[in-house]
Design a protein around this motif. Structure first.
Motif, PDB file in Angstrom:
ATOM      1  N   PRO A   1       0.827  -1.211   0.000  1.00  0.00           N
ATOM      2  CA  PRO A   1       0.000   0.000   0.000  1.00  0.00           C
ATOM      3  C   PRO A   1       0.866   1.269   0.000  1.00  0.00           C
ATOM      4  O   PRO A   1       1.886   1.342   0.690  1.00  0.00           O
ATOM      5  N   ALA A   2       0.465   2.238  -0.782  1.00  0.00           N
ATOM      6  CA  ALA A   2       1.219   3.486  -0.896  1.00  0.00           C
ATOM      7  C   ALA A   2       1.133   4.294   0.389  1.00  0.00           C
ATOM      8  O   ALA A   2       0.065   4.412   0.991  1.00  0.00           O
ATOM      9  N   VAL A   3       2.265   4.838   0.809  1.00  0.00           N
ATOM     10  CA  VAL A   3       2.293   5.759   1.945  1.00  0.00           C
ATOM     11  C   VAL A   3       2.657   7.164   1.471  1.00  0.00           C
ATOM     12  O   VAL A   3       2.526   8.120   2.219  1.00  0.00           O
ATOM     13  N   VAL A   4       3.103   7.258   0.219  1.00  0.00           N
ATOM     14  CA  VAL A   4       3.454   8.549  -0.381  1.00  0.00           C
ATOM     15  C   VAL A   4       2.691   8.669  -1.698  1.00  0.00           C
ATOM     16  O   VAL A   4       2.718   7.767  -2.532  1.00  0.00           O
ATOM     17  N   GLU A   5       2.001   9.789  -1.870  1.00  0.00           N
ATOM     18  CA  GLU A   5       1.262  10.057  -3.099  1.00  0.00           C
ATOM     19  C   GLU A   5       2.094  10.932  -4.040  1.00  0.00           C
ATOM     20  O   GLU A   5       2.977  11.670  -3.600  1.00  0.00           O
ATOM     21  N   ARG A   6       1.786  10.875  -5.313  1.00  0.00           N
ATOM     22  CA  ARG A   6       2.467  11.720  -6.295  1.00  0.00           C
ATOM     23  C   ARG A   6       2.231  13.188  -5.943  1.00  0.00           C
ATOM     24  O   ARG A   6       1.142  13.572  -5.547  1.00  0.00           O
ATOM     25  N   ASN A   7       3.262  14.001  -6.087  1.00  0.00           N
ATOM     26  CA  ASN A   7       3.263  15.446  -5.803  1.00  0.00           C
ATOM     27  C   ASN A   7       3.199  15.786  -4.323  1.00  0.00           C
ATOM     28  O   ASN A   7       3.121  16.961  -3.966  1.00  0.00           O
ATOM     29  N   GLN A   8       3.225  14.812  -3.454  1.00  0.00           N
ATOM     30  CA  GLN A   8       3.222  15.068  -2.014  1.00  0.00           C
ATOM     31  C   GLN A   8       4.583  15.601  -1.589  1.00  0.00           C
ATOM     32  O   GLN A   8       5.621  15.150  -2.066  1.00  0.00           O
ATOM     33  N   VAL A   9       4.586  16.593  -0.701  1.00  0.00           N
ATOM     34  CA  VAL A   9       5.830  17.110  -0.138  1.00  0.00           C
ATOM     35  C   VAL A   9       6.253  16.157   0.976  1.00  0.00           C
ATOM     36  O   VAL A   9       5.476  15.879   1.893  1.00  0.00           O
ATOM     37  N   VAL A  10       7.487  15.648   0.848  1.00  0.00           N
ATOM     38  CA  VAL A  10       7.982  14.627   1.781  1.00  0.00           C
ATOM     39  C   VAL A  10       9.342  15.040   2.334  1.00  0.00           C
ATOM     40  O   VAL A  10      10.095  15.765   1.681  1.00  0.00           O
ATOM     41  N   PRO A  11       9.674  14.592   3.543  1.00  0.00           N
ATOM     42  CA  PRO A  11      11.010  14.874   4.082  1.00  0.00           C
ATOM     43  C   PRO A  11      12.052  13.949   3.447  1.00  0.00           C
ATOM     44  O   PRO A  11      11.838  12.745   3.316  1.00  0.00           O
ATOM     45  N   LEU A  12      13.163  14.547   3.026  1.00  0.00           N
ATOM     46  CA  LEU A  12      14.312  13.805   2.500  1.00  0.00           C
ATOM     47  C   LEU A  12      15.368  13.752   3.590  1.00  0.00           C
ATOM     48  O   LEU A  12      15.654  14.773   4.222  1.00  0.00           O
ATOM     49  N   VAL A  13      15.961  12.590   3.791  1.00  0.00           N
ATOM     50  CA  VAL A  13      16.995  12.447   4.811  1.00  0.00           C
ATOM     51  C   VAL A  13      18.182  11.724   4.190  1.00  0.00           C
ATOM     52  O   VAL A  13      18.033  10.653   3.600  1.00  0.00           O
TER      53      VAL A  13
ATOM     54  N   VAL B   1      21.951  10.360   5.350  1.00  0.00           N
ATOM     55  CA  VAL B   1      22.815  10.098   6.501  1.00  0.00           C
ATOM     56  C   VAL B   1      24.028   9.328   6.022  1.00  0.00           C
ATOM     57  O   VAL B   1      23.904   8.308   5.332  1.00  0.00           O
ATOM     58  N   ARG B   2      25.207   9.826   6.390  1.00  0.00           N
ATOM     59  CA  ARG B   2      26.454   9.122   6.098  1.00  0.00           C
ATOM     60  C   ARG B   2      27.416   9.419   7.238  1.00  0.00           C
ATOM     61  O   ARG B   2      27.931  10.535   7.356  1.00  0.00           O
ATOM     62  N   GLY B   3      27.587   8.432   8.087  1.00  0.00           N
ATOM     63  CA  GLY B   3      28.429   8.626   9.261  1.00  0.00           C
ATOM     64  C   GLY B   3      27.797   9.648  10.190  1.00  0.00           C
ATOM     65  O   GLY B   3      26.639   9.547  10.558  1.00  0.00           O
ATOM     66  N   ALA B   4      28.568  10.674  10.553  1.00  0.00           N
ATOM     67  CA  ALA B   4      28.068  11.723  11.447  1.00  0.00           C
ATOM     68  C   ALA B   4      27.309  12.810  10.687  1.00  0.00           C
ATOM     69  O   ALA B   4      26.668  13.668  11.290  1.00  0.00           O
ATOM     70  N   LEU B   5      27.379  12.786   9.352  1.00  0.00           N
ATOM     71  CA  LEU B   5      26.707  13.793   8.527  1.00  0.00           C
ATOM     72  C   LEU B   5      25.231  13.437   8.362  1.00  0.00           C
ATOM     73  O   LEU B   5      24.877  12.312   8.014  1.00  0.00           O
ATOM     74  N   ARG B   6      24.357  14.410   8.632  1.00  0.00           N
ATOM     75  CA  ARG B   6      22.923  14.218   8.440  1.00  0.00           C
ATOM     76  C   ARG B   6      22.370  15.470   7.762  1.00  0.00           C
ATOM     77  O   ARG B   6      22.481  16.576   8.294  1.00  0.00           O
ATOM     78  N   ILE B   7      21.765  15.276   6.599  1.00  0.00           N
ATOM     79  CA  ILE B   7      21.177  16.390   5.850  1.00  0.00           C
ATOM     80  C   ILE B   7      19.687  16.108   5.690  1.00  0.00           C
ATOM     81  O   ILE B   7      19.301  15.015   5.283  1.00  0.00           O
ATOM     82  N   GLU B   8      18.866  17.103   6.024  1.00  0.00           N
ATOM     83  CA  GLU B   8      17.426  16.982   5.859  1.00  0.00           C
ATOM     84  C   GLU B   8      16.938  18.092   4.945  1.00  0.00           C
ATOM     85  O   GLU B   8      17.419  19.228   5.017  1.00  0.00           O
TER      86      GLU B   8
ATOM     87  N   ALA C   1       8.154   3.552   6.409  1.00  0.00           N
ATOM     88  CA  ALA C   1       6.743   3.376   6.776  1.00  0.00           C
ATOM     89  C   ALA C   1       6.101   4.704   7.195  1.00  0.00           C
ATOM     90  O   ALA C   1       4.897   4.888   7.049  1.00  0.00           O
ATOM     91  N   SER C   2       6.915   5.645   7.688  1.00  0.00           N
ATOM     92  CA  SER C   2       6.373   6.943   8.099  1.00  0.00           C
ATOM     93  C   SER C   2       6.250   7.918   6.934  1.00  0.00           C
ATOM     94  O   SER C   2       5.755   9.029   7.108  1.00  0.00           O
ATOM     95  N   GLY C   3       6.697   7.544   5.732  1.00  0.00           N
ATOM     96  CA  GLY C   3       6.607   8.426   4.568  1.00  0.00           C
ATOM     97  C   GLY C   3       7.847   9.257   4.340  1.00  0.00           C
ATOM     98  O   GLY C   3       7.859  10.093   3.437  1.00  0.00           O
ATOM     99  N   ARG C   4       8.883   9.045   5.120  1.00  0.00           N
ATOM    100  CA  ARG C   4      10.145   9.756   4.935  1.00  0.00           C
ATOM    101  C   ARG C   4      10.931   9.057   3.824  1.00  0.00           C
ATOM    102  O   ARG C   4      10.824   7.853   3.633  1.00  0.00           O
ATOM    103  N   ILE C   5      11.732   9.815   3.093  1.00  0.00           N
ATOM    104  CA  ILE C   5      12.535   9.258   2.009  1.00  0.00           C
ATOM    105  C   ILE C   5      13.987   9.260   2.455  1.00  0.00           C
ATOM    106  O   ILE C   5      14.567  10.309   2.726  1.00  0.00           O
ATOM    107  N   GLU C   6      14.594   8.073   2.526  1.00  0.00           N
ATOM    108  CA  GLU C   6      15.994   7.945   2.913  1.00  0.00           C
ATOM    109  C   GLU C   6      16.848   7.856   1.651  1.00  0.00           C
ATOM    110  O   GLU C   6      16.732   6.902   0.898  1.00  0.00           O
ATOM    111  N   VAL C   7      17.660   8.878   1.461  1.00  0.00           N
ATOM    112  CA  VAL C   7      18.541   8.936   0.299  1.00  0.00           C
ATOM    113  C   VAL C   7      19.889   8.363   0.729  1.00  0.00           C
ATOM    114  O   VAL C   7      20.451   8.769   1.745  1.00  0.00           O
ATOM    115  N   SER C   8      20.397   7.423  -0.050  1.00  0.00           N
ATOM    116  CA  SER C   8      21.684   6.817   0.303  1.00  0.00           C
ATOM    117  C   SER C   8      22.734   7.235  -0.701  1.00  0.00           C
ATOM    118  O   SER C   8      22.425   7.629  -1.821  1.00  0.00           O
ATOM    119  N   PRO C   9      24.019   7.150  -0.286  1.00  0.00           N
ATOM    120  CA  PRO C   9      25.111   7.580  -1.179  1.00  0.00           C
ATOM    121  C   PRO C   9      25.237   6.694  -2.394  1.00  0.00           C
ATOM    122  O   PRO C   9      24.861   5.582  -2.428  1.00  0.00           O
TER     123      PRO C   9
END
Length: 138
Positions: free
Chosen positions: A77-89, A91-98, A130-138
């Motif tokens: 089931p979708a937790v994110v809809e098209r055009n929805q504003v979502v948080p991007l996160v 994380v790499r080591g101690a660096l965290r960008i949101e 599951a919370s709708g956050r997007i985890e961007v990986s290197p």
């Protein structure tokens, strides 16, 4: 002896029969499949889906009675809809960008999704949580 071989050869030529999952009513795309929506029927093997694998999933396409449900027809089931504003996160080591991004499609938890960063206008791909956050990986 030859009769036995002939029977085995004919049985091997017939299509395999097994239970298959079919909807009992028309299920529209983006509907969650409930236990009362599907039934097991005997017929040609169309995949290895079980009732447990289908119930609780979201229809990706219209599902019709009398037609077996295939693996590509359903998804989480979708937790994110098209055009929805979502948080991007990121994380790499101690660096965290949101940052905030705009989803470019619908997606469920665990699926990968393209998102446009609203600050930089860059397009990135990340995994939906599951919370709708997007985890961007290197």
């Amino acid at each position: 002896m030859r009769t036995g071989l002939l029977i085995i050869a004919l049985a091997a030529a017939l299509p395999a029969r097994a239970d298959r999952v079919e909807p009992v009513r028309v299920i529209r795309p983006q509907e969650i499949i409930a236990p009362d929506d599907v039934v097991l029927r005997d017929g040609p093997r169309s995949g290895s889906l079980t009732l447990e694998a289908v119930i609780g999933r979201e229809a990706r396409v219209a599902l019709y009675p009398g037609r077996p449900i295939r693996a590509g027809d359903i998804g989480v089931p979708a937790v994110v809809e098209r055009n929805q504003v979502v948080p991007l996160v990121y994380v790499r080591g101690a660096l965290r960008i949101e940052a905030e991004g705009r989803a470019l499609a619908r997606a469920g938890a665990g699926e990968y999704l393209r998102v446009m960063n609203l600050s930089s206008r860059a397009t990135v791909t990340g995994r939906v949580t599951a919370s709708g956050r997007i985890e961007v990986s290197p």
